[in-house]
Design a protein around this motif. Structure first.
Motif, short mmCIF file in Angstrom:
data_model
loop_
_atom_site.label_atom_id
_atom_site.label_comp_id
_atom_site.label_asym_id
_atom_site.label_seq_id
_atom_site.Cartn_x
_atom_site.Cartn_y
_atom_site.Cartn_z
N SER A 78 35.57 -55.25 7.77
CA SER A 78 35.34 -54.83 6.39
C SER A 78 36.14 -53.56 6.13
N ILE A 79 37.09 -53.64 5.19
CA ILE A 79 38.00 -52.52 4.92
C ILE A 79 37.94 -52.19 3.43
N PRO A 80 37.66 -50.96 3.07
CA PRO A 80 37.71 -50.57 1.65
C PRO A 80 39.11 -50.78 1.08
N PHE A 81 39.18 -51.28 -0.13
CA PHE A 81 40.47 -51.53 -0.77
C PHE A 81 41.30 -50.26 -0.87
N ARG A 82 40.62 -49.13 -1.08
CA ARG A 82 41.37 -47.89 -1.27
C ARG A 82 42.19 -47.54 -0.03
N HIS A 83 41.71 -47.91 1.16
CA HIS A 83 42.47 -47.64 2.37
C HIS A 83 43.74 -48.48 2.43
N ALA A 99 47.76 -47.22 2.24
CA ALA A 99 48.82 -47.67 3.16
C ALA A 99 50.05 -48.15 2.41
N ILE A 100 49.85 -49.00 1.37
CA ILE A 100 51.01 -49.56 0.68
C ILE A 100 51.73 -48.53 -0.17
N ALA A 101 51.05 -47.43 -0.51
CA ALA A 101 51.70 -46.37 -1.27
C ALA A 101 52.17 -45.24 -0.37
N PHE A 131 58.00 -47.67 9.01
CA PHE A 131 57.04 -47.43 7.94
C PHE A 131 56.98 -48.62 6.98
N ILE A 132 58.14 -49.15 6.61
CA ILE A 132 58.16 -50.30 5.69
C ILE A 132 57.57 -51.53 6.36
N GLY A 133 57.86 -51.71 7.64
CA GLY A 133 57.29 -52.84 8.37
C GLY A 133 55.77 -52.77 8.41
N LEU A 134 55.23 -51.58 8.63
CA LEU A 134 53.78 -51.41 8.69
C LEU A 134 53.11 -51.68 7.34
N HIS A 135 53.79 -51.35 6.26
CA HIS A 135 53.17 -51.54 4.94
C HIS A 135 53.33 -52.96 4.43
N GLY A 136 54.16 -53.78 5.12
CA GLY A 136 54.44 -55.12 4.63
C GLY A 136 53.25 -56.06 4.66
N ALA A 137 52.48 -56.06 5.77
CA ALA A 137 51.35 -56.99 5.90
C ALA A 137 50.29 -56.77 4.82
N PRO A 138 49.83 -55.52 4.59
CA PRO A 138 48.88 -55.31 3.49
C PRO A 138 49.42 -55.75 2.13
N ARG A 139 50.73 -55.60 1.90
CA ARG A 139 51.31 -56.03 0.64
C ARG A 139 51.15 -57.53 0.43
N PHE A 140 51.35 -58.31 1.48
CA PHE A 140 51.18 -59.76 1.37
C PHE A 140 49.73 -60.11 1.03
N LEU A 180 54.27 -46.19 -7.43
CA LEU A 180 53.17 -45.81 -8.30
C LEU A 180 52.57 -47.03 -9.01
N PHE A 181 53.43 -47.97 -9.36
CA PHE A 181 52.92 -49.20 -10.01
C PHE A 181 51.97 -49.93 -9.08
N HIS A 182 52.37 -50.12 -7.83
CA HIS A 182 51.51 -50.82 -6.89
C HIS A 182 50.27 -49.99 -6.54
N SER A 183 50.35 -48.68 -6.73
CA SER A 183 49.20 -47.82 -6.46
C SER A 183 48.08 -48.01 -7.49
N THR A 184 48.40 -48.62 -8.64
CA THR A 184 47.35 -48.84 -9.64
C THR A 184 46.30 -49.85 -9.16
N LEU A 185 46.59 -50.52 -8.05
CA LEU A 185 45.58 -51.40 -7.46
C LEU A 185 44.35 -50.59 -7.04
N TYR A 186 44.51 -49.31 -6.84
CA TYR A 186 43.37 -48.44 -6.52
C TYR A 186 42.31 -48.54 -7.62
N PHE A 187 42.76 -48.57 -8.88
CA PHE A 187 41.83 -48.68 -10.00
C PHE A 187 41.33 -50.12 -10.17
N ASP A 188 42.22 -51.09 -9.92
CA ASP A 188 41.84 -52.49 -10.10
C ASP A 188 40.73 -52.91 -9.14
N PHE A 189 40.79 -52.41 -7.89
CA PHE A 189 39.83 -52.80 -6.86
C PHE A 189 38.89 -51.65 -6.51
#
Length: 266
Positions: free
Chosen positions: A9-14, A18-20, A73-82, A226-235
């Motif tokens: 169980s992982i909070p969305f904000r975490h 990562a993706i930002a 860094f980009i490789g690590l952020h790729g999986a959460p983005r998918f 910053l656009f992808h960071s708006t998921l913080y508000f969505d979730f």
């Protein structure tokens, strides 16, 4: 009778952090190291005029250790983005749409937005893995694919977010929509400035213009982050959860349903 065991169980904000945080940190670190360690080489162009900041490609792909920092860094952020590409699609599909008759076209557009989001991330990973020195043609095509998918996704997903009435659910959702719209406009303006300064640099070879081009490139990347960071508000207040359901001697796994903080399944 089945019971569910919560495995992960992982909070969305975490995940949003990562993706930002990973690509933004990588960009800033690579620019800093390029300026400190390789300023002359990273800002040199065919014009031979003075410049003070490296382009994105020079900062993240041309020298060591910058290229390795960027790739890790980009490789690590790729999986959460998918994962979040599918999560955002499901968020839109679960929203109250304007009319029942719009259901099928709306669902198709949500699938298209998800595909563009996946494509953006895929091309970014390819772009990161293959530098222009290693394979110029593959690097160029990956960059074009990334740019096209990123711009189309930003505008399509923002439009769907508005059309789905998600922005009306809460003040947080409305804030997310306003930020999405601002990032879309800022990204287009940044791209136009980058094209203008690139043309001007190559045509007139003026000192400092390539630095303005580099700043415009940074702005394109930062507005995308910053656009992808708006998921913080969505979730906001929700979690990714992996559960296993047990019944009749058989285990069933449910992959990543969404829960809010009160443990109610979404």
């Amino acid at each position: 009778m089945r019971t569910k065991d919560e495995l992960v169980s992982i909070p969305f904000r975490h995940i949003v952090y990562a993706i930002a945080g990973l690509p933004l940190s990588a960009l800033l670190i690579c620019i800093f190291l390029s300026v400190i360690l390789h300023l002359d080489a990273s800002t040199r162009t065919h014009c031979g005029v003075d410049n003070w900041l490296p382009s994105v490609s020079a900062a993240v792909a041309s020298f060591s250790p910058e290229r390795y920092i960027w790739r890790v860094f980009i490789g690590l952020h790729g999986a959460p983005r998918f994962v979040l590409a599918f999560a955002f699609r499901n968020l839109l599909l679960s929203a109250p749409i304007r009319s029942p008759s719009a259901g099928i076209p709306f669902a198709i557009l949500c699938q298209l937005a998800c595909f563009l989001n996946l494509g953006e991330n895929f091309f970014l990973l390819i772009l990161t893995s293959i530098s222009s020195v290693e394979d110029h043609e593959a690097h160029k095509m990956s960059f074009i694919g990334f740019a096209v998918c990123a711009i189309l996704y930003m505008f399509l997903s923002t439009g769907l977010f508005n059309y789905s009435n998600r922005r009306l659910i809460s003040k947080m959702a409305e804030k997310s929509y306003q930020y999405k719209l601002t990032c879309c406009c800022a990204s287009v303006v940044s791209i136009l400035f980058a094209c203008y300064f690139y043309y001007r640099h190559n045509t007139y070879c003026e000192p400092g213009v390539y630095t303005l081009f580099a700043l415009s490139e940074y702005s394109v990347i930062i507005t995308n982050i910053l656009f992808h960071s708006t998921l913080y508000f969505d979730f906001e207040g929700r979690r990714f959860t992996l559960t296993a359901s047990r019944g009749a001697g058989t285990d069933y796994q449910t992959l990543l349903p969404m829960y809010d903080d009160e443990k109610h399944e979404i």
